[in-house]
Design a protein around this motif. Structure first.
Motif, PDB file in Angstrom:
ATOM      1  N   ILE A  24     -25.535 -32.026-107.502  1.00 27.00           N
ATOM      2  CA  ILE A  24     -25.590 -30.966-108.515  1.00 27.00           C
ATOM      3  C   ILE A  24     -26.928 -31.014-109.261  1.00 27.00           C
TER       4      ILE A  24
ATOM      5  N   LEU B 127     -19.497 -24.681-108.887  1.00 24.77           N
ATOM      6  CA  LEU B 127     -20.876 -25.023-108.540  1.00 24.77           C
ATOM      7  C   LEU B 127     -21.803 -23.839-108.810  1.00 24.77           C
TER       8      LEU B 127
ATOM      9  N   ILE C 122     -25.060 -23.787-111.366  1.00 27.63           N
ATOM     10  CA  ILE C 122     -26.404 -23.807-110.779  1.00 27.63           C
ATOM     11  C   ILE C 122     -27.075 -22.448-110.835  1.00 27.63           C
TER      12      ILE C 122
END
Length: 863
Positions: free
Chosen positions: A512, A542, A546
């Protein structure tokens, strides 16, 4: 400052001649003696064009020409297949004009700007020293209809822009860009493509005729002198007071013609002899010419000057102003004249261009020559493509604020064309990235919010900058990221993931954080598990951490160009519910991870070889492992998920509320880890690394920044790599059968055909199907299948070597080696591994470069 045209000459988007010809299929190439424009050499089809031969012809003094239209059998009208282009050959320096090259260049630039400002811009413009050659590609039209429409379009374009009036023949040839103009052998002039829009969509012939249409002049039953100016109002033309007889006489003198006249009974004049073509202009009265019947008006002073001087309208007007200054009323001009007209009403396109000033916009181009503008919106600046809808809307809003008038579509198109040209040839080159980028030792992360702020990460700390440099391009799907806050712990994110028992959370945390690092290859997380394992929710978490997007998970496209577009527009592209990948898609994902280029046509972006070079974070999920090819598995991290039991399930709104509350703290912890990794990166020393070398080095630095040791990270990462190799072997039927072959032996040696026969026998015994497409049917295919899994089999201690033996026969050797154990990569032993254990990973991994690539293994050497 250089002129626009000279800047176009230095453009880097030139095409090789053979590539240029691909846009004109079934065209012909022909060579002429450039000094005489005669002595044509045999024409050859573009498919048989040989650049080396063309260069040799150039050394013999030949010019290289091509036909934009399609022929079959030869470049003759009876061989014309269809019209596929209309053209203009504009000569800006006729012999006898007495112009120096500076005047020629000025005239060329004027014509060039008029061409690229038109609504239907040419697909290509070539600078041919003394002029320009423009080409519009059109949808193919054949037969008499195509020829008729071609001539009509040519007539309109010539009247609109000037040009060679003899260019109405569909067999006309133009100079091929990339070769030189050799009329003056001592001073060869490279003919350069100064405008390249070849990938723009094709026009219709009728569309061109309609867009550039000029109404024919109305016939008159009686020759009528033009009305004299009255009152001081504007003249219909500033040249209308110039008498035709004077124009003919003066033009004849300059052209070296002996012209005699006679007066008719009605007071008109008639040309008796001009030693040229007397049918062009027969009789005239005052300032207009008529046919011999007196019914068809042929033109005024400008047209007569064009005819006798053999030039275009702009040159004719300049000549008239020089010869008859007293007859031309000052203060008025037509479009295209050089004299300024202070009272002339400015067009909307001119106003729109003037509204784009240095105070409210900076024009520039990116690393792909795409024009952009950095524009002021309220109290902050934004960056948009000039071709984008948002920039177009901003331009319209400027005009409305200034004049309370709506902009016309044609005016907007013309203004955008000019602004694009300024951005590409006068603006600075600024590289733009998507979501994350690096400048020196500083990492920038775009928050994609309305204020266009970004996070600035250095070795010391991170801060939020309200006015970052011009760094990012944005896509419409991008969503704003939450503002990070300090003081959080990254481990807080683990409560939102559903990792199966035995999976290592450290590897997930390191991955990550690494996704915020630009300019390194990122491994592909591949999630697999049964229904109800929250694989899609895992992917969405995720994505929100991100690269927040209105399209959180993507579907794998069946079209290569669509997949390229998705990867280009998303910093983190996660593909959901992937059941299997075709080979081309697997290869494309590998290239997206390691920063290789793609090219595609503009209308997609789909363009004139638009080159896409990017490095992306990519993820996949599915019930079974979506990746089967060893090349993609080598670039992956595998995460197994388990079905969530009923007692642990919760409502989505509850989950996302909790996650949104924690996200700012988690983001702050990620940026803390990035700052720490930047400090620690240079301290990481490893004796060997696996294929994803950059990720391994940065992973060690990130793990240490998070409070773990690099040995802990290496242990869990190598365990995951072992799983990748096992999956690659199990997914390849040839590798599976080779394992059976080597169960009871240490070495096998023989030819490829012998190996294929023995493998087929084992497959039959083991009930493994040999009728599928994955099973090799020939020794050549067997060789390819072995190469695909050679590295993975080496990790299972099966080494394959192929070399020529005596007599040129190729011999394959398969050897089973002793079982190896993981080696220590640092000065301290890896936990759980004996220091005396033999090495587990092969030299191919330890000898990699930072690019993360590895070669095939043919020998085994211990560390």
């Amino acid at each position: 400052m250089n002129s626009v045209l000279s800047l176009h000459r230095t453009d880097t988007t030139q095409l090789p001649p053979e590539r240029f010809l691909c846009y004109f299929p079934s065209s012909f190439v022909q060579y002429f003696d450039d000094s005489t424009q005669k002595d044509p050499r045999k024409a050859v089809s573009a498919e048989r064009f040989d650049p080396a031969e063309a260069k040799r012809k150039q050394t013999e003094g030949c010019g290289v020409y091509y036909s934009p239209n399609a022929f079959e059998g030869g470049r003759r009208l009876d061989c014309l297949v269809h019209i596929q282009a209309v053209l203009l050959d504009i000569d800006c320096a006729k012999e006898g004009d007495g112009q120096d090259q500076a005047e020629v260049e000025k005239h060329k630039e004027e014509i060039f700007l008029r061409l690229i400002s038109s609504k239907l811009v040419p697909h290509a413009i070539t600078d041919t020293k003394n002029g320009l050659q423009a080409v519009w590609r059109v949808h193919p039209v054949g037969g008499e209809k195509g020829q008729r429409m071609f001539r009509e379009a040519e007539d309109i374009l010539i009247r609109r822009f000037g040009g060679d009036k003899g260019a109405k023949d569909p067999t006309r040839v133009l100079r091929l860009p990339g070769f030189s103009h050799l009329k003056t052998p001592a001073e060869p002039y490279p003919c350069i493509l100064v405008w390249n829009e070849l990938e723009r969509e094709l026009y219709g012939l009728q569309t061109i005729i309609g867009e550039f249409y000029l109404p024919p002049e109305q016939p008159s039953s009686q020759p009528t002198p033009a009305p004299a100016p009255t009152g001081g109002g504007p003249l219909l033309s500033p040249y209308q007071n110039v008498k035709i007889e004077d124009v003919v006489r003066e033009a004849g003198k300059q052209a070296g013609l002996a012209i005699t006249f006679r007066r008719n009974s009605d007071g008109s004049r008639q040309i008796v002899e001009d030693r040229k073509i007397t049918s062009g202009f027969i009789s005239f009265k005052g300032n207009f010419c008529y046919s011999s019947s007196g019914k068809d008006r042929k033109g005024g002073p400008v047209q007569v000057a064009e005819y006798y001087l053999g030039c275009d309208s702009d040159r004719a007007k300049a000549w008239l102003r020089e010869r008859f200054p007293d007859s031309i009323r000052e203060g008025f001009r037509e479009d295209g004249d050089d004299a300024e007209a202070p009272n002339k009403k400015r067009s909307q396109a001119d106003k729109l261009i003037e509204l784009v000033t240095e105070d409210n916009a900076t024009l520039f181009h990116d690393q792909f020559q795409e024009p952009h503008a950095h524009i002021r919106i309220g109290d902050h600046w934004q960056t948009w493509r000039i071709k984008s809808k948002l920039f177009r809307r901003w331009l319209c809003a400027l005009l409305w604020e200034q004049e309370q008038k709506a902009a016309h579509a044609n005016a907007i198109t013309s203004a955008l064309n000019i602004l694009e040209g300024r951005a590409c040839f006068q603006g600075e080159r600024i590289a733009l990235e998507n979501r994350a980028t690096c400048q020196g030792e500083i990492i920038w992360y775009d928050l994609s919010n309305e204020e266009w702020s970004a996070v600035r990460i250095t070795k010391e700390s991170w801060t939020i900058e309200a006015a970052p440099p011009v760094l990012f391009r944005r896509q419409m799907h991008q969503q704003p990221q939450m503002q990070p806050v300090s003081g959080g712990k990254i481990e807080e994110v683990l409560e939102f993931f559903n990792l199966a028992e035995g999976e290592q959370p450290l590897l997930l945390l390191v991955y990550i954080v690494s996704c915020f690092l630009p300019d390194i290859p990122h491994p592909v997380p591949i999630l697999h598990g049964p229904q109800g394992a929250a694989k899609t929710t895992f992917a969405r978490i995720l994505r929100r951490l991100i690269d927040p997007s209105s399209v959180e998970v993507l579907s794998m496209s069946n079209v290569p160009n669509d997949l390229i577009q998705l990867l280009s527009h998303h910093w983190f592209a996660f593909f959901d519910n992937v059941t299997g990948l075709p080979e081309w898609a697997s290869d494309a994902l590998c290239r997206a991870v390691t920063d290789e280029g793609f090219s595609k046509r503009e209308l997609y972006t789909d363009d004139d070889d638009v080159i896409y070079a990017f490095r992306r974070c990519v993820g996949l999920n599915g019930i079974n492992l979506a990746a089967k090819k060893p090349d993609l598995l080598d670039r992956s991290i595998l995460f197994r998920l388990e079905r969530i039991p009923k007692e642990r399930r919760q409502e989505e709104r509850v989950l996302w509320r909790r996650f949104d509350e924690a996200r700012p703290r988690i983001l702050g912890a990620i940026f803390d880890a990035l700052a720490g990794a930047l400090r620690l990166r240079e301290e990481i020393v490893l004796s060997g690394v696996p294929r994803m070398a950059d990720f391994t080095y940065w992973g060690c630095a990130i793990a240490r920044a998070l409070g773990y040791s690099q040995d802990e990270f290496l242990r869990v990462y190598y365990d995951n790599i072992d799983e990748q190799h096992q999956e690659a072997i199990e997914g390849n039927v040839v590798a599976t059968v080779i394992l059976v072959l080597m169960e009871e032996r240490h070495c096998w040696t023989g030819s490829a055909s012998e190996l294929l026969k023995e493998l087929c026998d084992i497959a039959e015994q083991e009930k493994i199907g040999t009728h599928t497409s994955s099973w090799p049917k020939s020794v050549n295919v067997l060789g390819r299948r072995l190469n695909e899994v050679k590295t993975n089999l080496a990790e299972a201690n099966i080494l394959i070597d192929s070399r020529k033996g005596t007599g040129g026969r190729r011999i394959i050797t398969i050897e089973r080696t002793p079982v190896a154990a993981p080696r220590g990569d640092t000065e301290t032993p890896v936990p759980g591994v004996s220091p005396d254990s033999p090495p587990k990973h092969s030299p191919s991994e330890s000898q990699e470069g930072s690019s993360g690539e590895s070669g095939d293994i043919s020998t085994f050497l211990p560390f």
